[in-house]
Design a protein around this motif. Structure first.
Motif, mmCIF file in Angstrom:
data_model
loop_
_atom_site.group_PDB
_atom_site.id
_atom_site.type_symbol
_atom_site.label_atom_id
_atom_site.label_comp_id
_atom_site.label_asym_id
_atom_site.label_seq_id
_atom_site.Cartn_x
_atom_site.Cartn_y
_atom_site.Cartn_z
ATOM 1 N N UNK A 193 39.675 30.660 53.063
ATOM 2 C CA UNK A 193 38.697 31.662 52.630
ATOM 3 C C UNK A 193 39.406 32.742 51.807
ATOM 4 N N UNK A 194 40.522 33.241 52.325
ATOM 5 C CA UNK A 194 41.276 34.288 51.636
ATOM 6 C C UNK A 194 41.625 33.867 50.211
ATOM 7 N N UNK A 195 42.174 32.676 50.045
ATOM 8 C CA UNK A 195 42.574 32.241 48.711
ATOM 9 C C UNK A 195 41.380 31.884 47.830
ATOM 10 N N UNK A 196 40.219 31.626 48.416
ATOM 11 C CA UNK A 196 39.000 31.392 47.646
ATOM 12 C C UNK A 196 38.449 32.714 47.096
ATOM 13 N N UNK A 197 38.582 33.780 47.878
ATOM 14 C CA UNK A 197 37.936 35.052 47.560
ATOM 15 C C UNK A 197 38.520 35.805 46.375
ATOM 16 N N UNK A 198 39.744 35.508 46.011
ATOM 17 C CA UNK A 198 40.378 36.267 44.940
ATOM 18 C C UNK A 198 41.366 35.376 44.190
ATOM 19 N N UNK A 199 41.872 35.892 43.108
ATOM 20 C CA UNK A 199 42.856 35.163 42.313
ATOM 21 C C UNK A 199 44.249 35.649 42.710
ATOM 22 N N UNK A 200 44.994 34.848 43.479
ATOM 23 C CA UNK A 200 46.300 35.279 43.964
ATOM 24 C C UNK A 200 47.395 35.251 42.908
#
Length: 186
Positions: A77-84
């Motif tokens: 979810x974390x990596x889906x929510x933003x562009x790392x």
């Protein structure tokens, strides 16, 4: 009755209004709190954090039931929510307070965070090298009360309707198809 075996995690992926608003939709997430971590000033205010001088990131600390949602699922979810791959920014939000960051509690969680980041980076979802900071959580400072559940209280505010709302819609579509959303939000 108090629930047993709840865990917590803290991460930043841009504006905490965006992150907080979607995490509350997940099965197994018991609570979310917007706040600040990773800086050097005690009890920072939003105005101070926005200057970039305190070193804090806007973060969300969530409490979850690992019997319902796993750490690895939350990392997805974390990596889906933003562009790392974006350093010190997410979209038009620019500054160190918007950095991609995972704040771990102990060495075991640090290893899990590093592994999750390697897996996500290897997936090729984003072009470029990940810049996500993985740092020990020294102190979490809850943000001011008006930041808690901000989108829910202000869905027609311009930033919310232009940025947060579409992010929620995209999130619901993807994670709803995976069966990870609370039944009342599908």
């Amino acid at each position: 009755m108090e629930k047993q075996n709840l865990e917590y995690m803290t991460f930043g992926g841009g504006c905490f209004w965006c992150v907080d608003s979607v995490l509350d939709l997940l099965k197994g997430v018991e609570s979310t709190t917007s706040g600040y971590a990773g800086g050097h000033k005690a009890n920072p205010t939003y105005e101070e954090v926005c200057t970039g001088e305190t070193g804090h990131a806007e973060v969300v600390q969530l409490t979850y039931d690992p019997g319902i949602i796993s750490y690895d699922q939350l990392m997805d979810v974390f990596f889906f929510l933003h562009d790392p791959t974006q350093l010190n920014r997410q979209g038009e939000d620019i500054g160190t307070q918007y950095r991609s960051a995972i704040f771990y509690k102990d060495e075991a969680e640090k290893q899990k965070a590093e592994e999750a980041m390697k897996l996500s980076e290897a997936s090729g979802k984003y072009c470029g090298k990940y810049v996500t900071e993985i740092t020990k959580l020294e102190k979490f400072w809850p943000a001011e009360e008006y930041h808690q559940g901000y989108y829910e209280a202000n869905p027609t505010q311009p930033f919310c309707s232009a940025v947060v709302g579409p992010k929620i819609a995209k999130f619901k579509k993807h994670f709803g198809e995976l069966g990870m959303l609370r039944p009342e939000v599908n």
